[in-house]
Each structure stands twice: as C-alpha cells, then as structure tokens.
Scaffold this motif. Structure first.
Motif, PDB file in Angstrom:
ATOM      1  N   GLN A 419       6.974  -0.305 -19.076  1.00  8.55           N
ATOM      2  CA  GLN A 419       7.527  -1.323 -18.183  1.00  8.55           C
ATOM      3  C   GLN A 419       6.523  -1.703 -17.093  1.00  8.55           C
ATOM      4  O   GLN A 419       6.376  -2.886 -16.753  1.00  8.55           O
ATOM      5  CB  GLN A 419       8.826  -0.807 -17.538  1.00  8.55           C
ATOM      6  CG  GLN A 419      10.031  -0.799 -18.463  1.00  8.55           C
ATOM      7  CD  GLN A 419      11.273  -0.263 -17.786  1.00  8.55           C
ATOM      8  OE1 GLN A 419      11.349   0.917 -17.448  1.00  8.55           O
ATOM      9  NE2 GLN A 419      12.254  -1.137 -17.571  1.00  8.55           N
ATOM     10  N   ASP A 420       5.834  -0.712 -16.559  1.00  9.90           N
ATOM     11  CA  ASP A 420       4.833  -0.983 -15.521  1.00  9.90           C
ATOM     12  C   ASP A 420       3.676  -1.818 -16.069  1.00  9.90           C
ATOM     13  O   ASP A 420       3.257  -2.805 -15.435  1.00  9.90           O
ATOM     14  CB  ASP A 420       4.314   0.342 -14.966  1.00  9.90           C
ATOM     15  CG  ASP A 420       3.126   0.151 -14.040  1.00  9.90           C
ATOM     16  OD1 ASP A 420       3.274  -0.539 -13.012  1.00  9.90           O
ATOM     17  OD2 ASP A 420       2.034   0.662 -14.364  1.00  9.90           O
ATOM     18  N   ALA A 422       3.737  -3.817 -18.564  1.00  9.81           N
ATOM     19  CA  ALA A 422       4.217  -5.164 -18.893  1.00  9.81           C
ATOM     20  C   ALA A 422       4.235  -6.061 -17.669  1.00  9.81           C
ATOM     21  O   ALA A 422       3.972  -7.270 -17.764  1.00  9.81           O
ATOM     22  CB  ALA A 422       5.611  -5.077 -19.505  1.00  9.81           C
ATOM     23  N   THR A 423       4.543  -5.488 -16.488  1.00 12.18           N
ATOM     24  CA  THR A 423       4.593  -6.309 -15.277  1.00 12.18           C
ATOM     25  C   THR A 423       3.198  -6.662 -14.766  1.00 12.18           C
ATOM     26  O   THR A 423       3.052  -7.618 -13.993  1.00 12.18           O
ATOM     27  CB  THR A 423       5.344  -5.560 -14.154  1.00 12.18           C
ATOM     28  OG1 THR A 423       4.648  -4.338 -13.838  1.00 12.18           O
ATOM     29  CG2 THR A 423       6.761  -5.239 -14.590  1.00 12.18           C
ATOM     30  N   ARG A 424       2.175  -5.915 -15.176  1.00 14.13           N
ATOM     31  CA  ARG A 424       0.821  -6.144 -14.669  1.00 14.13           C
ATOM     32  C   ARG A 424      -0.031  -7.000 -15.595  1.00 14.13           C
ATOM     33  O   ARG A 424      -1.197  -7.246 -15.322  1.00 14.13           O
ATOM     34  CB  ARG A 424       0.134  -4.797 -14.413  1.00 14.13           C
ATOM     35  CG  ARG A 424       0.789  -4.022 -13.279  1.00 14.13           C
ATOM     36  CD  ARG A 424      -0.029  -2.847 -12.797  1.00 14.13           C
ATOM     37  NE  ARG A 424       0.070  -1.666 -13.640  1.00 14.13           N
ATOM     38  CZ  ARG A 424      -0.960  -1.103 -14.261  1.00 14.13           C
ATOM     39  NH1 ARG A 424      -2.160  -1.624 -14.174  1.00 14.13           N
ATOM     40  NH2 ARG A 424      -0.780  -0.014 -14.981  1.00 14.13           N
ATOM     41  N   GLY A 493       8.069  -6.725 -21.691  1.00 17.54           N
ATOM     42  CA  GLY A 493       8.801  -5.918 -20.731  1.00 17.54           C
ATOM     43  C   GLY A 493      10.234  -5.601 -21.096  1.00 17.54           C
ATOM     44  O   GLY A 493      10.923  -4.892 -20.348  1.00 17.54           O
ATOM     45  N   ALA A 569      12.815  -0.400 -13.042  1.00 23.68           N
ATOM     46  CA  ALA A 569      11.445   0.046 -13.308  1.00 23.68           C
ATOM     47  C   ALA A 569      10.844   0.617 -12.035  1.00 23.68           C
ATOM     48  O   ALA A 569      11.356   0.408 -10.928  1.00 23.68           O
ATOM     49  CB  ALA A 569      10.611  -1.114 -13.834  1.00 23.68           C
ATOM     50  N   SER A 571       7.415   0.985  -9.479  1.00 20.53           N
ATOM     51  CA  SER A 571       6.273   0.165  -9.069  1.00 20.53           C
ATOM     52  C   SER A 571       4.971   0.758  -9.597  1.00 20.53           C
ATOM     53  O   SER A 571       4.943   1.902 -10.072  1.00 20.53           O
ATOM     54  CB  SER A 571       6.218   0.074  -7.545  1.00 20.53           C
ATOM     55  OG  SER A 571       5.903   1.353  -6.999  1.00 20.53           O
ATOM     56  N   GLU A 572       3.901  -0.015  -9.489  1.00 20.73           N
ATOM     57  CA  GLU A 572       2.604   0.456  -9.959  1.00 20.73           C
ATOM     58  C   GLU A 572       2.176   1.710  -9.209  1.00 20.73           C
ATOM     59  O   GLU A 572       1.623   2.652  -9.810  1.00 20.73           O
ATOM     60  CB  GLU A 572       1.571  -0.654  -9.769  1.00 20.73           C
ATOM     61  CG  GLU A 572       0.186  -0.288 -10.270  1.00 20.73           C
ATOM     62  CD  GLU A 572      -0.809  -1.423 -10.099  1.00 20.73           C
ATOM     63  OE1 GLU A 572      -2.013  -1.174 -10.318  1.00 20.73           O
ATOM     64  OE2 GLU A 572      -0.394  -2.545  -9.760  1.00 20.73           O
TER      65      GLU A 572
END
Length: 623
Positions: A419-420, A422-424, A493, A569, A571-572
C-alpha cells in the motif's frame, strides 16, 4: 509315487485274498497269492502305464486333494478291470468280489500313503527350516480358507484364531482354537507368535487400520489380506479412500475457469515472474498464466524439489506454445539476486506468492516468517519499481485481518508495504501495485482436507481444534482465476477481497470427508461408526473464525466475485520505521522485539492475541 503304488498293489491283493480265504474257507491267502504271481508282473506294468496316462503319479503331495482322489478312484477301477482280464486269461479261480476288494483296498492304501508321506515331508521341512508362527485375526470364511492354504506351507504355521465374535470364543475352527482379542498379548507370548494376519476383508478399512495400530503397539508384526473372492476377481479391489475433488466440499458453485474470459491480455505476450512458483497457489498460477500464452515465465522458488516438479510439468504444457520457461532457485529476501533476475529477464508482471503460510510453523519460527513474508515482499516490490515492472500482484490472506498469529501479522505488514509503495508511484510511471486477499485453499499443502484424508487412511481419529471453528474456502483453480482477473483490473493500491461464500464449519467438513469415503462418523448417535472426530483445542495463534476486512467496508467491482476493501494504510515514515525496527530485531535475533513491531503497527493483532489466549484457556478439548 510309481514305486509306492507298485508296493501297494501286492499288499492290496494279499488283503483281498486274506478276506476271501477267511470268508469262503478256500486255500490260504499265500497259496492264492502264489498262483496269482504269474500275472502280477503284467498287472504292475499295466498299473505303471495307467498311472502315467492318468497323471496319478505326477500329483505333488501338497496338491493331493479332491480331484486327485477322484483320479485315484479311476485308477483303482481300471486296475480291477485289468486284474479281471488277466485272471480270466490264465483261468485263475478268483471270484469277482475278490477283485473288487482288491480295488477298494488299493484305493484306501493309496490315499492313506500319500497323507502319511505329506506329514513326513512337512515334518522334515519343519525341522530343517525356521517356521513363522502366525495368529489369524478373524475366524470367518477368509480365515478358515487361509488356514487351509497355509497348512501345507513349508515356512508358515497357523497357530490359533482370534475373533471379535463372542459366540466363537472357546470353539475349534479348522482344527485351531478361537480366542478373544483381549488375550492377544498373552497368546502371542505363550504360543511364540511371529506375525498376526488380519483376515477381515468385510471390515471397513478404518477399523482394520485401528486393529492393526493396536496390535503393532503390542510389538506384533501385522499384515492384512483381502478376501479370496477379491483375489480371484469376483470383487473389485477398489480403494474407498480415493481422494475426492476438493470442489465437492465447497457447498457452493465453483467460479468458472479463466480460459476465454477477460484479463488474458494483461499476461499475453508478457514476461511474467511468479515467486513461490512451486507452492500450491504458485503452481496453479503457473498453469493458468500459461493458458494466457505469455512470452516468458520465470519460476522463482526456494525449494529445489518443488521447482523441479513445476518446471517439469510446465515444460510439457509449453510444448504447445512458444512460452519460454526459466526456473530459478533463490529467495525473495536476496536483494542482489532479485535485482539481477528482474533486469536480466526484463520482467513486466510479478505475481508474488512466495510466503511461509503454515500458522503453527510460523508461530514457532517468527523471525524466519517475518523476514520472508515482510522483508522479502519489500525487497521484491521495491526492486520491481526500479526495474520498470508494469504490474505487481501480492497474494495475501484473510488471516491478515486482525490476526491472532505471526503468519497473519506478517501478511498484513506485507500488505502495508505494498500500500505504501502504491501511494509513492505516480500514475503511469511505475508498477501498478495491488494485493488480493482470500481464505483457505482446499487441497493445498497444509489444508485440512489432505490432513483429514490422511488421518482417514490411518483409521482416524480425525482431529478438529474446536466444535465452533469455521473457515472460508476456495479451490486453487478459482482463487487463481480471480487473482488474475483482479490483477488485470487493478489501477493501483487496491486491496481486493475474493467472495468465498459463507464460512464452512470445520466439523461439518470433517463429516463430509468421512462420508464421501463411504464411512460413518462414530459419535453418541452412531457408536458403531467407523471414524471418530476428536476435538483437541485451539492451537497457538488460531481463531475460531476469520474476517475479510478490518473496517467491514467492501465495494463491488466489475466482477461479482471480486470486492474492494477500504483499508487504512501507514505513511511512508511509519513504514520506514516498521522496516527499520523489524530489521534490527532480526539482526539481534530477538523474537519478542519482532513480535512487538507487528503488535504496534498491525491493527487488532495485540487484541486478537489476548482474545485467542483467553479462548484457548477457556476451551477444554472435547471428544
């Protein structure tokens, strides 16, 4: 045998003459024998020819039975006829009754001599060789036929019967005493039994297995034999424990096959890497991706045996396509190897099925499980982004939802890592990351179905952890079909959840497996059933029921069996903290520290662990 018969003929004549002389007052038997000597050589020659012609002299002693006795009777009648002809030819004063007595006497002498000779020969064999003394369990038809067959065996000696039928106890069957099974240990010691033969073909296989196991605990060697009707083909030797197709235990319709449906274009002509390719899910992924005709399939597997098997199978399937098969031994935790594989083979799609999934084993080896399932996923997924992979699909588990065990927690951490990432990844500039979550796979390694079937083969009991435990089930074929469809429709994601129908009670599944094999469950209602279901209590890390989502929020997709879960999710920075703390715990070999990382960041894990511990403390095993 010719020599024996040649001696018996004069003896039979002498007896006939003695009876004739005693009843008629004629001359003595010796005088009558003296007068008969002129034709005796001719009678002996004729007897030799008749014996060879009829085959009487060629019958072995241990094969001298009803048919042989009939031939001996025919031989005796023929001798009487020859004697009458010879006596008439030389005008001997013999009445017909004397010839008949001669024939009857020879018939009795011949049969008796062979019976005596057989016992002499067997006695010699017994003295010169080691005999195996056997106890026969079952005094029925098969048991008595077995005794008859073994009586003439030179190395095996039947000693006694045991039988569950109380009406037979104390009787003598086939010249052997019948005892109660409760006295087996005493009988074995007293009679120096070497082996027990189970002659119980009508008894169900599980009950035979139970008897066999009980006897082996007494230190006895046990062998089982089918009925004589089965041996000669009157009854088919069908194994009732032939494995049943897993789909029969779903209690719902199976999802249609992937062939000819949407999603094929996402894999057709692509270079696809399948991690964990030799596992239950991984090997089925290989088969179904092969149907999509990829340009190349890279099989990444840690187990040499599993990789060899799936590679061998796929190469046979690939003969009909142009797909290149590349088997690679290695681990997803090896960053350098992963980087080289992705680069050298220009991987476009990654299907990540490599994971340690057996709950008790991972619970006992938490560091290894977390390293492989979490850090291995992070390594493969991050290197995939650097290598320009188009799609990355993580195979997850319903045990990742509020897990009560290390395996489930590791799968949820793996999901959070994906998930992380995918967001980046900006849209269109990196891999489309997605994950697919589903429950237990029927028939897979570690699944309850093969475990129950193996327990069934051993005669039971079938062990269930708790009366109320239930699980979601799919077949490997339908799970993989839906994984490929979900991977094709992914935008990035998503946490996809497969619709697996209603959870199945494990006790009901156990009953289905017993009944599908043609047996009955032994319980209070049917105390004479074949297989017992034993409740042994929840194992460490095991929950009564599984969940599909943390939040309970599910939305539909373009496929009715694929749902999308709205999951929170990290955070980074939080993911970086998770990975750093986990690597530190692994480097220090600190299991508790590694578990605390999971408990801190995996929602519901610490609470589920406490709840599971309380349930195990309260749930006493019931049988």
């Amino acid at each position: 045998m010719l020599g024996v018969d040649s001696v018996l003929i004069p003896l039979a004549l002498l007896l006939a003459f003695s009876l004739h002389a005693g009843s008629s007052g004629a001359g003595s038997a010796l005088e009558m024998m003296h007068s008969y000597l002129q034709v005796l050589p001719l009678l002996l020659l004729a007897a030799g020819a008749l014996s060879i012609f009829l085959g009487v002299s060629a019958i072995q002693l241990n094969a001298y039975e009803t048919a042989a006795i009939g031939l001996t009777g025919a031989f005796s009648i023929a001798l009487v006829m020859v004697s009458v002809l010879l006596a008439t030819a030389v005008q001997l004063p013999m009445v017909i009754s004397t010839h008949i007595v001669f024939g009857i006497s020879f018939f009795i002498f011949s049969i008796s001599s062979r019976a005596v000779l057989l016992q002499v020969v067997l006695a010699i064999y017994r003295r010169s060789s080691v005999r195996c003394r056997v106890l026969i369990y079952g005094a029925g038809t098969t048991g008595t036929q077995l005794v008859s067959a073994l009586r003439t065996h030179e190395h095996i000696e039947p000693v006694a019967f045991v039988d569950d039928n109380k009406a037979l106890h104390g009787l003598v069957v086939a010249r052997l005493h019948v005892y109660s099974p409760v006295r087996i240990a005493e009988i074995a010691a007293e009679k120096q039994i070497d082996r027990v033969l189970l002659a119980l073909p009508s008894l169900s296989l599980p009950k035979q297995a139970q008897i066999s196991r009980r006897l082996k605990k007494l230190g006895l060697e046990v062998q089982t034999l089918p009925s004589f009707a089965q041996l000669i083909g009157e009854e088919a030797l069908v194994d009732k424990l032939t494995d049943v197709e897993p789909a029969l235990f779903l209690n719902r319709d199976e999802v249609e096959n992937v062939t000819g449906n949407g999603g094929v274009e996402s894999y057709q002509g692509k270079t696809v890497l399948i991690s964990g390719a030799g596992g239950s899910i991984g090997s089925e992924l290989c088969r179904q991706v092969m149907q999509c005709r990829p340009a190349k399939m890279v099989l990444f597997e840690l187990s040499e045996v599993a990789l060899y098997r799936v590679d061998l199978e796929l190469r046979q399937l690939a003969e009909e396509t142009d797909t290149e098969i590349v088997p690679i031994l290695g681990s997803v935790t090896d960053g350098r190897q992963v980087r080289r594989i992705l680069s050298d083979h220009d991987i476009q799609v990654v299907l990540h099925a490599a994971a340690y999934k057996h709950v008790p084993l991972v619970e006992s080896n938490p560091l290894t499980g977390l390293a492989n399932n979490v850090l291995g996923t992070q390594t493969l997924a991050s290197e995939a982004a650097k290598a320009g992979v188009e799609r990355f699909i993580l195979i997850s588990s319903d045990k990742a939802v509020r897990p009560a065990n290390v395996m489930g927690a590791s799968k949820r951490l793996a999901e959070l890592v994906i998930q992380d990432l995918a967001t980046r990844v900006p849209a269109g500039e990196g891999p489309v990351y997605t994950m697919v979550r589903f429950g237990n796979v029927l028939g897979s390694s570690g699944s309850v179905v093969p475990l129950f079937q193996e327990q069934l083969r051993r005669g039971g009991p079938i062990t269930v952890t708790h009366r109320d435990v239930s699980r979601y089930f799919m077949t490997a074929q339908e799970a993989v079909h839906l994984v490929l469809r979900a991977g094709a429709m992914a935008k990035g994601g998503e946490v996809f959840v497969l619709d697996m129908g209603k959870p199945v009670p494990i006790e009901r599944l156990a009953r289905q497996i017993v009944e599908s094999a043609g047996y009955t469950v032994r319980d209070v209602i049917t105390p004479d059933g074949d297989i017992e279901i034993e409740f042994i209590g929840l194992r460490p890390g095991e929950k009564l029921t599984e969940e599909l989502t943390v939040t309970g929020n599910l939305t539909g997709t373009s496929h009715r069996k694929i749902l999308s879960a709205d999951e929170a999710a990290l955070s980074e920075i939080e993911i970086a903290s998770v990975l750093s703390a986990l690597r530190s715990a692994l480097a220090a070999g600190d299991e508790q520290a590694a578990k605390e990382v999971a408990m801190r960041w995996v929602e519901g894990y610490s609470q589920a662990v406490r709840t599971a511990h309380d349930a195990q403390a309260q749930a006493a095993p019931a049988s």
